[in-house]
Design a protein around this motif. Structure first.
Motif, PDB file in Angstrom:
ATOM      1  N   UNK A   1      36.431  22.279  52.606  1.00  0.00           N
ATOM      2  CA  UNK A   1      35.745  21.047  52.133  1.00  0.00           C
ATOM      3  C   UNK A   1      36.712  19.862  52.464  1.00  0.00           C
ATOM      4  N   UNK A   2      36.136  18.454  52.900  1.00  0.00           N
ATOM      5  CA  UNK A   2      37.018  17.646  53.316  1.00  0.00           C
ATOM      6  C   UNK A   2      37.796  17.154  52.129  1.00  0.00           C
ATOM      7  N   UNK A   3      37.522  17.062  50.846  1.00  0.00           N
ATOM      8  CA  UNK A   3      38.251  16.789  49.809  1.00  0.00           C
ATOM      9  C   UNK A   3      39.492  17.545  49.536  1.00  0.00           C
ATOM     10  N   UNK A   4      39.638  18.733  50.254  1.00  0.00           N
ATOM     11  CA  UNK A   4      40.894  19.798  49.997  1.00  0.00           C
ATOM     12  C   UNK A   4      42.097  18.803  50.370  1.00  0.00           C
ATOM     13  N   UNK A   5      41.817  17.980  51.694  1.00  0.00           N
ATOM     14  CA  UNK A   5      43.011  17.125  52.096  1.00  0.00           C
ATOM     15  C   UNK A   5      44.005  17.705  52.899  1.00  0.00           C
ATOM     16  N   UNK A   6      43.692  18.963  53.593  1.00  0.00           N
ATOM     17  CA  UNK A   6      44.683  19.561  54.530  1.00  0.00           C
ATOM     18  C   UNK A   6      43.882  19.862  55.739  1.00  0.00           C
ATOM     19  N   UNK A   7      44.888  20.050  56.884  1.00  0.00           N
ATOM     20  CA  UNK A   7      44.234  20.128  58.198  1.00  0.00           C
ATOM     21  C   UNK A   7      43.347  21.694  58.019  1.00  0.00           C
ATOM     22  N   UNK A   8      42.272  21.597  58.538  1.00  0.00           N
ATOM     23  CA  UNK A   8      41.800  23.132  58.530  1.00  0.00           C
ATOM     24  C   UNK A   8      42.538  24.304  58.996  1.00  0.00           C
ATOM     25  N   UNK A   9      42.652  25.366  58.399  1.00  0.00           N
ATOM     26  CA  UNK A   9      43.362  26.631  58.924  1.00  0.00           C
ATOM     27  C   UNK A   9      43.195  26.861  60.326  1.00  0.00           C
ATOM     28  N   UNK A  10      41.890  26.841  60.674  1.00  0.00           N
ATOM     29  CA  UNK A  10      41.697  27.246  62.016  1.00  0.00           C
ATOM     30  C   UNK A  10      42.237  26.205  63.237  1.00  0.00           C
ATOM     31  N   UNK A  11      42.652  25.152  62.764  1.00  0.00           N
ATOM     32  CA  UNK A  11      43.062  24.069  63.726  1.00  0.00           C
ATOM     33  C   UNK A  11      44.681  24.138  63.555  1.00  0.00           C
ATOM     34  N   UNK A  12      45.126  25.032  62.556  1.00  0.00           N
ATOM     35  CA  UNK A  12      46.714  25.091  62.754  1.00  0.00           C
ATOM     36  C   UNK A  12      47.345  25.867  63.696  1.00  0.00           C
ATOM     37  N   UNK A  13      48.712  25.677  63.975  1.00  0.00           N
ATOM     38  CA  UNK A  13      49.323  26.362  65.114  1.00  0.00           C
ATOM     39  C   UNK A  13      49.184  28.025  64.670  1.00  0.00           C
ATOM     40  N   UNK A  14      49.209  28.724  65.847  1.00  0.00           N
ATOM     41  CA  UNK A  14      49.121  30.327  65.563  1.00  0.00           C
ATOM     42  C   UNK A  14      47.744  30.597  64.721  1.00  0.00           C
TER      43      UNK A  14
END
Length: 190
Positions: free
Chosen positions: A131-144
């Motif tokens: 959800x956008x309001x979580x305010x973090x980069x989506x997990x699938x877009x993170x390194x590794x």
């Protein structure tokens, strides 16, 4: 052939085919459990036998202090079970946490599918709940990031992954059926 067929039971039990697994991953507050319970209900209503596993990152106590099973575990039992006419619960202590694959192969072989919540890093076939309001980069877009098969979200994300509407759990369950359960031999209608 000589001997009792049960002599071979242990060998055969190690070769059981594990059911398909779909994991839901996401930040706290993203609505994972809400979506997971709706998807389980939808799949169950279609006649699928669902196994579910929740990974808790903290220590938890499922047995109540003072109860007979708690007393048995405290006395040194590694596995304590309680059973009635319709339910079996096992409490099993371990030295190191088992991985999700070994839990599934040991306890969930007769299920059509297993739905997992948690195990962010090591879970297979992950649908990220974002959800956008979580305010973090989506997990699938993170390194590794690995093992992501889709994202269930309420916002526009640029990705090669299938994007599912987090507010339409029927679409999420249809995606799971189409991807993992569409072969006839896996469906055990009631």
């Amino acid at each position: 052939m000589k001997g009792d067929p049960s002599d071979c039971a242990e060998v055969h039990s190690r070769h059981k085919k594990s059911p398909p697994v779909v994991s839901f991953a996401g930040y706290s507050g993203s609505g994972k459990t809400t979506l997971v319970t709706k998807v389980i209900e939808l799949l169950s209503n279609k006649g699928y036998k669902i196994g579910a596993i929740k990974h808790d990152g903290h220590s938890f106590e499922i047995d109540k202090p003072g109860k007979d099973t708690w007393r048995m575990t405290q006395a040194g039992a590694t596995i304590t079970g309680i059973s009635d006419s319709s339910t079996l619960a096992l409490i099993k202590k371990h030295q190191s946490a088992p991985n999700v694959s070994s839990i599934i192969s040991d306890y969930y072989a007769e299920m059509d599918i297993v739905i997992v919540e948690g195990w962010k890093e090591s879970a297979p076939n992950k649908i990220e709940v974002y959800r956008s309001e979580v305010g973090h980069t989506p997990l699938f877009q993170q390194q590794h990031a690995e093992n992501f098969i889709a994202v269930a979200t309420d916002c526009d994300l640029t990705t090669q992954l299938p994007v599912l509407d987090i507010n339409q759990p029927d679409k999420v369950s249809d995606f799971i059926i189409d991807t993992y359960l569409s072969t006839p031999h896996q469906h055990h209608a009631q």
